[in-house]
Scaffold this motif. Structure first.
Motif, PDB file in Angstrom:
ATOM      1  N   ALA A  25       0.820  -1.213   0.000  1.00  0.00           N
ATOM      2  CA  ALA A  25       0.000   0.000   0.000  1.00  0.00           C
ATOM      3  C   ALA A  25       0.852   1.259   0.000  1.00  0.00           C
ATOM      4  O   ALA A  25       0.482   2.274  -0.600  1.00  0.00           O
ATOM      5  CB  ALA A  25      -0.939   0.000   1.197  1.00  0.00           C
TER       6      ALA A  25
ATOM      7  N   ALA B  96      -0.445   3.956   3.647  1.00  0.00           N
ATOM      8  CA  ALA B  96      -0.611   5.320   3.139  1.00  0.00           C
ATOM      9  C   ALA B  96       0.120   6.319   4.034  1.00  0.00           C
ATOM     10  O   ALA B  96       0.764   7.260   3.541  1.00  0.00           O
ATOM     11  CB  ALA B  96      -2.094   5.663   3.046  1.00  0.00           C
TER      12      ALA B  96
ATOM     13  N   PHE C  25      -0.713   8.783  -6.198  1.00  0.00           N
ATOM     14  CA  PHE C  25      -0.928  10.136  -5.694  1.00  0.00           C
ATOM     15  C   PHE C  25      -1.119  11.164  -6.809  1.00  0.00           C
ATOM     16  O   PHE C  25      -2.047  11.991  -6.738  1.00  0.00           O
ATOM     17  CB  PHE C  25       0.225  10.540  -4.773  1.00  0.00           C
ATOM     18  CG  PHE C  25      -0.012  11.827  -4.043  1.00  0.00           C
ATOM     19  CD1 PHE C  25      -0.852  11.868  -2.950  1.00  0.00           C
ATOM     20  CD2 PHE C  25       0.604  13.001  -4.452  1.00  0.00           C
ATOM     21  CE1 PHE C  25      -1.084  13.057  -2.266  1.00  0.00           C
ATOM     22  CE2 PHE C  25       0.381  14.190  -3.785  1.00  0.00           C
ATOM     23  CZ  PHE C  25      -0.460  14.229  -2.689  1.00  0.00           C
TER      24      PHE C  25
ATOM     25  N   GLN D 264       3.111   8.920   2.998  1.00  0.00           N
ATOM     26  CA  GLN D 264       3.100  10.355   3.260  1.00  0.00           C
ATOM     27  C   GLN D 264       4.329  10.766   4.055  1.00  0.00           C
ATOM     28  O   GLN D 264       4.919  11.832   3.814  1.00  0.00           O
ATOM     29  CB  GLN D 264       1.834  10.741   4.009  1.00  0.00           C
ATOM     30  CG  GLN D 264       1.601  12.243   4.117  1.00  0.00           C
ATOM     31  CD  GLN D 264       1.404  12.888   2.761  1.00  0.00           C
ATOM     32  OE1 GLN D 264       0.523  12.510   1.996  1.00  0.00           O
ATOM     33  NE2 GLN D 264       2.258  13.864   2.437  1.00  0.00           N
TER      34      GLN D 264
ATOM     35  N   TYR E 209       0.303   3.933  -2.913  1.00  0.00           N
ATOM     36  CA  TYR E 209      -0.084   5.312  -2.610  1.00  0.00           C
ATOM     37  C   TYR E 209       0.796   6.295  -3.382  1.00  0.00           C
ATOM     38  O   TYR E 209       0.297   7.255  -3.988  1.00  0.00           O
ATOM     39  CB  TYR E 209       0.043   5.546  -1.109  1.00  0.00           C
ATOM     40  CG  TYR E 209      -0.400   6.914  -0.626  1.00  0.00           C
ATOM     41  CD1 TYR E 209      -1.679   7.110  -0.124  1.00  0.00           C
ATOM     42  CD2 TYR E 209       0.474   8.005  -0.637  1.00  0.00           C
ATOM     43  CE1 TYR E 209      -2.084   8.359   0.349  1.00  0.00           C
ATOM     44  CE2 TYR E 209       0.083   9.249  -0.180  1.00  0.00           C
ATOM     45  CZ  TYR E 209      -1.196   9.422   0.307  1.00  0.00           C
ATOM     46  OH  TYR E 209      -1.585  10.669   0.765  1.00  0.00           O
TER      47      TYR E 209
ATOM     48  N   PRO F 102      -7.508   7.427   4.112  1.00  0.00           N
ATOM     49  CA  PRO F 102      -6.707   6.704   3.121  1.00  0.00           C
ATOM     50  C   PRO F 102      -7.513   5.686   2.321  1.00  0.00           C
ATOM     51  O   PRO F 102      -7.229   5.460   1.140  1.00  0.00           O
ATOM     52  CB  PRO F 102      -5.623   6.020   3.965  1.00  0.00           C
ATOM     53  CG  PRO F 102      -5.556   6.807   5.226  1.00  0.00           C
ATOM     54  CD  PRO F 102      -6.943   7.299   5.471  1.00  0.00           C
TER      55      PRO F 102
ATOM     56  N   THR G 226      -8.677   6.323  -6.354  1.00  0.00           N
ATOM     57  CA  THR G 226      -7.598   6.026  -7.302  1.00  0.00           C
ATOM     58  C   THR G 226      -7.755   4.642  -7.947  1.00  0.00           C
ATOM     59  O   THR G 226      -7.337   4.455  -9.090  1.00  0.00           O
ATOM     60  CB  THR G 226      -6.225   6.146  -6.619  1.00  0.00           C
ATOM     61  OG1 THR G 226      -6.147   5.244  -5.511  1.00  0.00           O
ATOM     62  CG2 THR G 226      -5.996   7.570  -6.140  1.00  0.00           C
TER      63      THR G 226
ATOM     64  N   PHE H 191      -9.224   7.532  -0.314  1.00  0.00           N
ATOM     65  CA  PHE H 191      -8.204   7.857  -1.326  1.00  0.00           C
ATOM     66  C   PHE H 191      -8.061   6.705  -2.314  1.00  0.00           C
ATOM     67  O   PHE H 191      -8.100   6.898  -3.541  1.00  0.00           O
ATOM     68  CB  PHE H 191      -6.872   8.138  -0.633  1.00  0.00           C
ATOM     69  CG  PHE H 191      -5.676   8.213  -1.551  1.00  0.00           C
ATOM     70  CD1 PHE H 191      -5.246   9.417  -2.058  1.00  0.00           C
ATOM     71  CD2 PHE H 191      -4.972   7.057  -1.915  1.00  0.00           C
ATOM     72  CE1 PHE H 191      -4.148   9.492  -2.904  1.00  0.00           C
ATOM     73  CE2 PHE H 191      -3.873   7.114  -2.755  1.00  0.00           C
ATOM     74  CZ  PHE H 191      -3.464   8.336  -3.256  1.00  0.00           C
ATOM     75  N   PHE H 192      -7.904   5.487  -1.798  1.00  0.00           N
ATOM     76  CA  PHE H 192      -7.704   4.344  -2.689  1.00  0.00           C
ATOM     77  C   PHE H 192      -8.984   3.988  -3.444  1.00  0.00           C
ATOM     78  O   PHE H 192      -8.909   3.487  -4.579  1.00  0.00           O
ATOM     79  CB  PHE H 192      -7.184   3.140  -1.903  1.00  0.00           C
ATOM     80  CG  PHE H 192      -5.704   3.187  -1.638  1.00  0.00           C
ATOM     81  CD1 PHE H 192      -4.804   3.141  -2.696  1.00  0.00           C
ATOM     82  CD2 PHE H 192      -5.208   3.280  -0.347  1.00  0.00           C
ATOM     83  CE1 PHE H 192      -3.433   3.186  -2.469  1.00  0.00           C
ATOM     84  CE2 PHE H 192      -3.847   3.323  -0.105  1.00  0.00           C
ATOM     85  CZ  PHE H 192      -2.947   3.280  -1.169  1.00  0.00           C
TER      86      PHE H 192
ATOM     87  N   VAL I 131      -5.327  -2.528  -4.108  1.00  0.00           N
ATOM     88  CA  VAL I 131      -5.048  -1.091  -4.224  1.00  0.00           C
ATOM     89  C   VAL I 131      -4.460  -0.740  -5.586  1.00  0.00           C
ATOM     90  O   VAL I 131      -3.576   0.093  -5.689  1.00  0.00           O
ATOM     91  CB  VAL I 131      -4.094  -0.625  -3.103  1.00  0.00           C
ATOM     92  CG1 VAL I 131      -4.808  -0.601  -1.770  1.00  0.00           C
ATOM     93  CG2 VAL I 131      -2.846  -1.514  -3.019  1.00  0.00           C
TER      94      VAL I 131
END
Length: 464
Positions: free
Chosen positions: A37, A285, A45, A289, A41, A233, A240, A236-237, A265
């Motif tokens: 992951a 994630a 991104f 970051q 990520y 997160p 995406t 987010f996935f 993912v």
């Protein structure tokens, strides 16, 4: 600094076991998922930012031009960016324009660019990961203008006569950015006419001097409110996984995408239901970051400036640098078109802060070496990489800035501080915020000396 040493608790190489408890199995699975992951990520991104900007673009166009197809029409900034601008690291040197197209649903588009004889201009065309796959500018096609055919992946048609170049898009959804250099506000009217002359025309309707009808596309998946506030997160996935499924990564990433898919993912993948795996994805994630934050913080630096990544704006396996780039300089050019130097620190390595006064000096003959129509500028940003509001409404300095004063020997010293300087002309003053800040030195159409690193800006020095 933390030192890592072998411990007796670490398993040795080839110490295989087949007697793990259910809890140990869950921990091992989660550890593997977390590692995957993290990489997923970073890879996704830029696509997340691309999708987020698309949703905001569509909503803005639907608000400003209700009843029109929001795709392929330009969202134009008729004035220079100011502190109300929410895009990170905006420049205040060019008028901007942006538009999106969905080539798989709308078909090939002709990008028509007028002649721009007397200044820097560009129309950058980027894929769904903010990789530049075409740039129309003085460097690539000169100043005469022309018509360029943008085609979706796998298109095998023939370009009609009069098309200057065929530009295959790596992804179905693309974004275009136009930039027109402006000397002063007295040029607004002329530049607005140039902005309006940069058009997308469906190939089936080209050439067309008047209005065109853009083919419709399914926009329902992008009717998302508040995507900018996404902090979860897993959400987010979810975004995406969908968006990279619509816009598949290049074929050379197939092995990596298969790895991502196994953890739920990747492009078109479904997030796992198991709570321990969902938690692992969230932790991965967070790891990603942290890696991005470390890259921003740790550099590499030279003279206090970030050393520009030579692969910026391009696809490839450098997923950490690609993610970090889009975080701080969304839609950045490749280096041959422009190189940006960011300083968060002074020449000694201390964080730039408005509690101190600074000077940046270009020695005689040491201004950035640029090609014809290139330019440089120094722009001030607050700690969020947004423009700093100040009474002078001065957000950048350039060689053509009014009242900029060079020394008799040709050197140039700029004052970077909160209050008005007493030892440097006011025209050379770039107002700073009271807290942490950053400055960006942009060099458009850089010469080889900048590209090779032989020329590099001097450090920002703390004033006495």
């Amino acid at each position: 600094m933390t030192k890592y040493t072998a411990t007796e608790e670490w398993p040795g190489v080839e110490e295989y076991r087949a007697d793990l408890t259910p809890d140990e199995i869950c921990i091992a699975q989660a550890t593997n998922t977390r590692a995957i992951a993290m990489q997923a990520y970073l890879h996704a991104f830029p696509a997340f930012l691309h999708m987020r900007q698309l949703t905001e673009f569509l909503q803005g166009r639907q608000y400003m031009a209700p009843g029109e197809n929001p795709l392929c029409g330009w969202f134009l900034m008729r004035q220079l960016a100011d502190p109300s601008t929410t895009t990170v690291s905006p420049n205040v040197d060019t008028l901007y324009g942006a538009t999106y197209a969905m080539l798989d649903q709308q078909g090939p588009m002709v990008l028509s660019v007028p002649a721009v004889p007397d200044r820097y201009y560009s129309v950058a065309v980027l894929d769904a990961y903010f990789n530049n796959f075409a740039i129309i500018s003085p460097r690539t096609y000169g100043h005469d203008g022309g018509d360029y055919l943008l085609v979706p992946p796998g298109w095998a048609g023939d370009a009609p006569a009069g098309i200057r170049a065929v530009l295959p898009a790596p992804t179905p959804i693309i974004v275009l950015f136009q930039r027109l250099f402006i000397h002063n506000e007295g040029e607004y009217a002329a530049l607005h006419a140039l902005q309006d002359a940069i058009r997308l025309i469906p190939l089936a309707q080209w050439p067309a001097a008047g209005p065109v009808e853009y083919p419709a596309a399914d926009l329902a998946p992008y009717a998302i409110q508040g995507m900018r506030q996404t902090r979860d997160p897993l959400q987010f996935f979810a975004f995406t996984n969908f968006y990279t499924g619509v816009n598949p990564p290049p074929a050379e990433d197939a092995g990596l995408m298969a790895l991502f898919a196994g953890a739920g993912v990747g492009p078109g993948a479904r997030l796992p239901d198991a709570p321990h795996l969902r938690q692992a994805i969230a932790l991965g994630a967070a790891d990603a970051q942290a890696a991005m934050n470390a890259r921003i913080t740790a550099g590499p630096f030279r003279n206090g400036w970030t050393v520009p990544d030579p692969l910026i704006g391009r696809p490839g396996p450098h997923i950490l640098s690609r993610a970090t780039c889009q975080l701080t300089a969304l839609g950045a050019f490749p280096s041959e078109e422009a190189i940006y130097f960011f300083a968060l620190r002074d020449a000694t390595g201390d964080r730039l802060n408005g509690m101190r006064r600074y000077r940046l000096t270009f020695a005689p003959g040491q201004l950035p070496p640029l090609h014809a129509c290139g330019f440089w500028s120094l722009t001030m940003y607050n700690d969020a990489f947004l423009l700093h509001d100040n009474p002078l409404q001065r957000y950048a300095l350039r060689p053509d800035s009014s009242d900029l004063t060079f020394a008799p020997d040709g050197s140039l010293t700029l004052a970077i501080q909160v209050g008005k300087p007493w030892d440097v002309p006011e025209g050379n003053w770039l107002p700073a915020p009271s807290g942490d800040f950053a400055v960006a030195l942009r060099t458009y159409l850089p010469r080889e000396a900048i590209l090779s690193g032989d020329w590099f800006p001097a450090g920002v020095q703390r004033a006495a």
